[in-house]
Motif scaffolding. Sequence first.
Motif, PDB file in Angstrom:
ATOM      1  N   LYS A  51      53.391  11.502  44.294  1.00 28.53           N
ATOM      2  CA  LYS A  51      54.497  10.848  44.991  1.00 28.53           C
ATOM      3  C   LYS A  51      54.184   9.361  45.061  1.00 28.53           C
ATOM      4  O   LYS A  51      53.063   8.974  45.386  1.00 28.53           O
ATOM      5  N   VAL A  52      55.181   8.531  44.711  1.00 26.13           N
ATOM      6  CA  VAL A  52      54.988   7.079  44.730  1.00 26.13           C
ATOM      7  C   VAL A  52      55.988   6.414  45.664  1.00 26.13           C
ATOM      8  O   VAL A  52      57.118   6.878  45.814  1.00 26.13           O
ATOM      9  N   HIS A  53      55.518   5.348  46.313  1.00 24.77           N
ATOM     10  CA  HIS A  53      56.323   4.589  47.265  1.00 24.77           C
ATOM     11  C   HIS A  53      56.560   3.208  46.670  1.00 24.77           C
ATOM     12  O   HIS A  53      55.598   2.497  46.373  1.00 24.77           O
ATOM     13  N   PHE A  54      57.827   2.852  46.451  1.00 27.59           N
ATOM     14  CA  PHE A  54      58.180   1.543  45.906  1.00 27.59           C
ATOM     15  C   PHE A  54      58.462   0.582  47.061  1.00 27.59           C
ATOM     16  O   PHE A  54      59.236   0.906  47.961  1.00 27.59           O
ATOM     17  N   MET A  55      57.818  -0.589  47.031  1.00 28.54           N
ATOM     18  CA  MET A  55      58.069  -1.621  48.039  1.00 28.54           C
ATOM     19  C   MET A  55      58.428  -2.912  47.316  1.00 28.54           C
ATOM     20  O   MET A  55      57.928  -3.154  46.223  1.00 28.54           O
ATOM     21  N   PRO A  56      59.263  -3.790  47.894  1.00 35.43           N
ATOM     22  CA  PRO A  56      59.901  -3.677  49.208  1.00 35.43           C
ATOM     23  C   PRO A  56      61.168  -2.812  49.227  1.00 35.43           C
ATOM     24  O   PRO A  56      61.855  -2.772  50.240  1.00 35.43           O
ATOM     25  N   ALA A  57      61.478  -2.101  48.124  1.00 33.67           N
ATOM     26  CA  ALA A  57      62.674  -1.236  48.108  1.00 33.67           C
ATOM     27  C   ALA A  57      62.588  -0.147  49.181  1.00 33.67           C
ATOM     28  O   ALA A  57      63.602   0.327  49.675  1.00 33.67           O
ATOM     29  N   ASP A  58      61.356   0.247  49.545  1.00 31.92           N
ATOM     30  CA  ASP A  58      61.089   1.300  50.518  1.00 31.92           C
ATOM     31  C   ASP A  58      61.715   2.628  50.089  1.00 31.92           C
ATOM     32  O   ASP A  58      62.397   3.298  50.851  1.00 31.92           O
ATOM     33  N   LYS A  59      61.472   2.993  48.816  1.00 33.02           N
ATOM     34  CA  LYS A  59      61.960   4.252  48.258  1.00 33.02           C
ATOM     35  C   LYS A  59      60.776   5.093  47.792  1.00 33.02           C
ATOM     36  O   LYS A  59      59.799   4.557  47.254  1.00 33.02           O
ATOM     37  N   ILE A  60      60.888   6.414  47.985  1.00 36.58           N
ATOM     38  CA  ILE A  60      59.816   7.332  47.593  1.00 36.58           C
ATOM     39  C   ILE A  60      60.352   8.302  46.544  1.00 36.58           C
ATOM     40  O   ILE A  60      61.469   8.815  46.679  1.00 36.58           O
ATOM     41  N   GLY A  61      59.564   8.534  45.509  1.00 32.76           N
ATOM     42  CA  GLY A  61      59.959   9.476  44.470  1.00 32.76           C
ATOM     43  C   GLY A  61      58.740  10.204  43.924  1.00 32.76           C
ATOM     44  O   GLY A  61      57.603   9.886  44.270  1.00 32.76           O
ATOM     45  N   GLU A  62      58.994  11.192  43.071  1.00 32.43           N
ATOM     46  CA  GLU A  62      57.913  11.976  42.470  1.00 32.43           C
ATOM     47  C   GLU A  62      57.873  11.722  40.972  1.00 32.43           C
ATOM     48  O   GLU A  62      58.898  11.754  40.296  1.00 32.43           O
ATOM     49  N   VAL A  63      56.669  11.468  40.461  1.00 32.12           N
ATOM     50  CA  VAL A  63      56.483  11.203  39.032  1.00 32.12           C
ATOM     51  C   VAL A  63      56.595  12.525  38.273  1.00 32.12           C
ATOM     52  O   VAL A  63      55.799  13.435  38.466  1.00 32.12           O
ATOM     53  N   LYS A  64      57.619  12.622  37.415  1.00 37.02           N
ATOM     54  CA  LYS A  64      57.841  13.851  36.647  1.00 37.02           C
ATOM     55  C   LYS A  64      57.150  13.787  35.289  1.00 37.02           C
ATOM     56  O   LYS A  64      56.696  14.795  34.766  1.00 37.02           O
ATOM     57  N   SER A  65      57.123  12.585  34.681  1.00 36.03           N
ATOM     58  CA  SER A  65      56.450  12.433  33.389  1.00 36.03           C
ATOM     59  C   SER A  65      56.083  10.961  33.213  1.00 36.03           C
ATOM     60  O   SER A  65      56.652  10.082  33.860  1.00 36.03           O
ATOM     61  N   ILE A  66      55.109  10.729  32.326  1.00 34.96           N
ATOM     62  CA  ILE A  66      54.663   9.370  32.010  1.00 34.96           C
ATOM     63  C   ILE A  66      54.638   9.240  30.496  1.00 34.96           C
ATOM     64  O   ILE A  66      54.167  10.145  29.802  1.00 34.96           O
ATOM     65  N   GLU A  67      55.132   8.117  29.986  1.00 32.78           N
ATOM     66  CA  GLU A  67      55.094   7.856  28.546  1.00 32.78           C
ATOM     67  C   GLU A  67      54.445   6.522  28.270  1.00 32.78           C
ATOM     68  O   GLU A  67      54.671   5.553  28.995  1.00 32.78           O
ATOM     69  N   MET A  68      53.610   6.494  27.222  1.00 27.79           N
ATOM     70  CA  MET A  68      53.032   5.244  26.758  1.00 27.79           C
ATOM     71  C   MET A  68      53.142   5.245  25.236  1.00 27.79           C
ATOM     72  O   MET A  68      52.704   6.207  24.593  1.00 27.79           O
ATOM     73  N   HIS A  69      53.743   4.200  24.683  1.00 23.72           N
ATOM     74  CA  HIS A  69      53.958   4.104  23.236  1.00 23.72           C
ATOM     75  C   HIS A  69      54.641   5.364  22.687  1.00 23.72           C
ATOM     76  O   HIS A  69      54.208   5.938  21.688  1.00 23.72           O
ATOM     77  N   HIS A  70      55.682   5.816  23.397  1.00 23.06           N
ATOM     78  CA  HIS A  70      56.499   6.979  23.004  1.00 23.06           C
ATOM     79  C   HIS A  70      55.717   8.297  22.980  1.00 23.06           C
ATOM     80  O   HIS A  70      56.124   9.249  22.332  1.00 23.06           O
ATOM     81  N   GLU A  71      54.601   8.344  23.678  1.00 19.92           N
ATOM     82  CA  GLU A  71      53.830   9.590  23.771  1.00 19.92           C
ATOM     83  C   GLU A  71      53.698   9.987  25.232  1.00 19.92           C
ATOM     84  O   GLU A  71      53.375   9.150  26.074  1.00 19.92           O
ATOM     85  N   ALA A  72      53.942  11.271  25.510  1.00 19.56           N
ATOM     86  CA  ALA A  72      53.786  11.764  26.883  1.00 19.56           C
ATOM     87  C   ALA A  72      52.307  11.845  27.225  1.00 19.56           C
ATOM     88  O   ALA A  72      51.492  12.311  26.423  1.00 19.56           O
ATOM     89  N   ILE A  73      51.945  11.357  28.425  1.00 20.94           N
ATOM     90  CA  ILE A  73      50.548  11.440  28.891  1.00 20.94           C
ATOM     91  C   ILE A  73      50.545  11.976  30.318  1.00 20.94           C
ATOM     92  O   ILE A  73      51.566  11.911  31.008  1.00 20.94           O
ATOM     93  N   GLN A  74      49.430  12.526  30.740  1.00 22.93           N
ATOM     94  CA  GLN A  74      49.323  13.112  32.079  1.00 22.93           C
ATOM     95  C   GLN A  74      48.935  12.082  33.138  1.00 22.93           C
ATOM     96  O   GLN A  74      49.257  12.227  34.312  1.00 22.93           O
ATOM     97  N   GLN A  75      48.195  11.056  32.713  1.00 19.85           N
ATOM     98  CA  GLN A  75      47.841  10.001  33.662  1.00 19.85           C
ATOM     99  C   GLN A  75      47.639   8.680  32.932  1.00 19.85           C
ATOM    100  O   GLN A  75      47.384   8.663  31.725  1.00 19.85           O
ATOM    101  N   ALA A  76      47.801   7.591  33.683  1.00 18.46           N
ATOM    102  CA  ALA A  76      47.660   6.253  33.111  1.00 18.46           C
ATOM    103  C   ALA A  76      46.793   5.420  34.044  1.00 18.46           C
ATOM    104  O   ALA A  76      46.701   5.694  35.238  1.00 18.46           O
TER     105      ALA A  76
END
Length: 189
Positions: A51-76
């Motif tokens: 779960k990530v908290h964006f500031m100063p927007a003060d919005k919380i969301g959940e990371v569903k997927s991550i991509e780097m150079h058009h490849e899905a990765i589990q962590q960055a």
Amino acid sequence: TLVAALNELHVPPKPTDKPLRLPVQDVYSITGAGTVPVGRIETGILKVGMKVHFMPADKIGEVKSIEMHHEAIQQAEPGDNVGFNVRGVDKKDLRRGDVAGPTDNPPTVAKSFTAQIVVLNHPSVITVGYTPVFHAHTAQVACTFEEIQKSLDPKTGATKQEKPDFIKTGDAAIVKIRPTKPMVIEPAK
């Protein structure tokens, strides 16, 4: 030799032990995926499922997927330029300049802050009330000089004058700054 000296250089360790800080460069809405902020990780680790908290927007969301150079990765990690699909946040809720962090240690939005500055080149003197645009990672925010606490000798860092009336080109100083709108800025560690 130069080559030998270059071979002696070592890559400094990545700041993975610090909390996640990911300044948002842009936000996309991708059909079938949803909201996708992009940016480069400065500190910490971004993981799928967190779960990530964006500031100063003060919005919380959940990371569903991550991509780097058009490849899905589990962590960055720090230095990685990523796009990540986040659930629970709408594209219109985020913008360039927001910073993502973990929900248990969100980025700090400062009402004011103290900074050490050097005036490289300025056509006139700078006094209290001056409001230039500050660039902090991806944010661009007009900030007002509230107080010039002291001027410093740029070579030694020693105090030159307490509470000067103004500073000018070539001066170093400790100043108190107030952003004109919410802005993530954190203490140097």
